[in-house]
Design a protein around this motif. Structure first.
Motif, short mmCIF file in Angstrom:
data_model
loop_
_atom_site.label_atom_id
_atom_site.label_comp_id
_atom_site.label_asym_id
_atom_site.label_seq_id
_atom_site.Cartn_x
_atom_site.Cartn_y
_atom_site.Cartn_z
N ASN A 77 0.76 -0.99 -0.06
CA ASN A 77 0.12 -0.02 -0.07
C ASN A 77 1.07 0.80 0.37
O ASN A 77 0.60 2.27 0.40
CB ASN A 77 -0.76 -0.08 1.46
N SER A 78 1.94 1.40 -0.60
CA SER A 78 2.83 2.16 -0.62
C SER A 78 3.15 2.57 -1.58
O SER A 78 3.51 1.90 -2.97
CB SER A 78 4.15 2.17 -0.07
N GLN A 79 3.77 3.68 -2.15
CA GLN A 79 4.23 4.83 -3.42
C GLN A 79 5.17 4.02 -3.23
O GLN A 79 6.09 5.09 -2.97
CB GLN A 79 3.42 5.67 -4.28
N ILE A 80 5.80 4.26 -4.69
CA ILE A 80 7.37 4.40 -4.84
C ILE A 80 7.81 6.41 -5.20
O ILE A 80 6.85 5.76 -7.17
CB ILE A 80 8.08 3.34 -5.78
N TYR A 81 8.78 6.90 -5.24
CA TYR A 81 9.21 7.52 -5.80
C TYR A 81 10.49 7.55 -6.03
O TYR A 81 11.13 6.63 -5.29
CB TYR A 81 8.75 8.76 -5.09
N GLN A 82 11.26 8.53 -6.83
CA GLN A 82 12.59 8.59 -7.94
C GLN A 82 13.25 9.77 -7.06
O GLN A 82 12.60 10.69 -7.94
CB GLN A 82 12.97 7.83 -8.53
#
Lengths: 205, 211
Positions: free
Chosen positions: A130-135
């Motif tokens: 339930n997490s979003q991945i950012y760079q």
């Protein structure tokens, strides 16, 4: 003067909006399978840490034993160099047991903080699905941003967790730093509360 | 009736076996033994020794081992220096306590800090044997051919909270402390073995202060 008030309010709202967004980060299609589990998540071995705890100008030092137990829980025992136990806790995903607590530390608020910190440090709170991945645009670091909680998990170049930052509405309230040895095992862990005088430092023995 | 007698006999056998430490029998002449310990304590002006400490936790399969050096100078100067698993120094002298780590030195006034005063009094009392006459402990004496074992049971609630028993082992050669065991209510314990003991050697006062 009335218009200045409105202007100030708009500027404040815009600042707030941007400070709460994932500024400087772009959504990433990075595969979560690459994220390396921490030693706490995938090892059944006991780890000993030389420990310093500073709480409201009281300093405690000694050895912390972190041992995974059955039923997916952890036993955490902190004792001083002479062998006297300060606390003995058992923590699992949804509950905790206080096996022993040194009387001067036996305060409900302190125990709750301690349990919450260890839950975060031992990665009980992480919910990758339930997490979003950012760079980050500037660095190669990846950020797992939980949807429900304002908790950011930062990954290093080897995709191990190198810090966890907990934010309130406006600012960082808590920081966890993880330093690894060349074998990607924990060398040092540092926990700092920004809003109260409470910090813990763990150096692997 | 026969069954009751058998059960009573078995209970007494097991009760006695349980209450008496293995390899020891109760001291018959307690006055004589406590006099010898007291005499040795009064004669001990300095004590210098290595030590090995074992912390036994029921959750661990292997004890946590620490190694260090210990020095004592009458009346109340104590120096505990841990070198393994890391450097850590505790010095207690004339109402002051210093704790030195690799990073810093902290100083405490043991007279104004109740917890540190109790730790200080407990450590000095155990090493000098003075704790044996402390009314805050109930003491039982046992012996074998080489050793006298004093088992102290704390009576004060604040000590009872974290200490179940203290076992002090005195060598019968000179009635100095050879081993200390501090048992907690959970039956976890700390065991300290004193090795290479040297009695009444010259120890400088400078060893009992930290800068």
């Amino acid at each position: 003067m009335k218009y200045f008030k409105y202007f100030a309010l708009i500027v404040f709202t815009i600042t707030l909006f941007f400070s709460c967004s994932t500024k400087g980060l772009i959504k990433s299609d990075f595969d979560i399978k690459n994220i390396q589990n921490s030693e706490f998540q995938n090892s059944d071995s006991t780890i000993l840490f030389k420990t310093e705890i500073n709480i409201f100008k009281n300093e405690f030092s000694g050895i912390t034993v972190i041992k995974p137990t059955e039923n997916q829980s952890h036993r955490i025992v902190f004792l001083n160099e002479v062998g006297m136990k300060f606390f003995d806790l058992e923590i699992s995903n949804d509950t905790f047991i206080v096996h022993q607590m040194f009387e001067p530390l036996n305060k409900k608020s302190f125990i709750n903080m301690l349990v919450s910190d260890f839950k975060t440090m031992l990665f009980y709170e992480i919910d990758i699905d339930n997490s979003q991945i950012y760079q980050s645009q500037k660095t190669k670091y990846f950020v797992l941003k939980s949807e429900n909680k304002r908790t950011f998990y930062y990954l290093n170049n080897d995709f191990y967790y190198h810090s966890i930052i907990k934010k309130s509405f406006l600012r960082t309230v808590q920081k966890f730093n993880f330093i690894y040895n060349p074998q990607n095992m924990f060398k040092e862990i540092y926990i700092e509360h920004k809003n109260i005088n409470f910090e813990m430092n763990f150096e692997r023995i | 009736m026969k069954k009751i007698l058998i059960y009573t006999f078995l209970f007494l056998v097991f009760y006695n076996a349980k209450s008496q430490p293995s390899g020891f029998t109760a001291v018959k002449d307690i006055n004589s033994v406590s006099e010898k310990i007291k005499k040795s304590s009064l004669e001990t002006k300095t004590l210098d020794s290595d030590f090995k400490q074992y912390k036994h936790l029921s959750i661990l399969t292997k004890d946590i081992e620490s190694v260090g050096h210990f020095s004592f100078k009458a009346e109340n100067k104590v120096r505990w220096q841990y070198t393994v698993p890391y450097n850590y120094l505790i010095v207690m002298s004339n109402g002051k306590m210093w704790i030195k780590t690799d990073k810093k030195v902290q100083t405490y006034d043991t007279n104004s800090n109740k917890v540190f005063k109790e730790i200080n009094d407990l450590m000095v009392g155990m090493l000098q044997g003075k704790i044996l006459s402390d009314p805050n402990f109930k003491t039982k004496y046992y012996e074998n051919s080489t050793t006298v074992l004093a088992i102290l049971i704390p009576q004060k609630p604040d000590l009872k909270e974290f200490l179940k028993e203290i076992h002090i082992y005195f060598s019968k050669t000179d009635y100095s402390v050879s081993k200390l065991k501090m048992l907690e209510n959970s039956d976890d314990y700390t065991l300290i073995n004193f090795l290479n003991q040297k009695k009444n050697i010259e120890i400088s006062d400078s060893k009992f202060s930290v800068k």
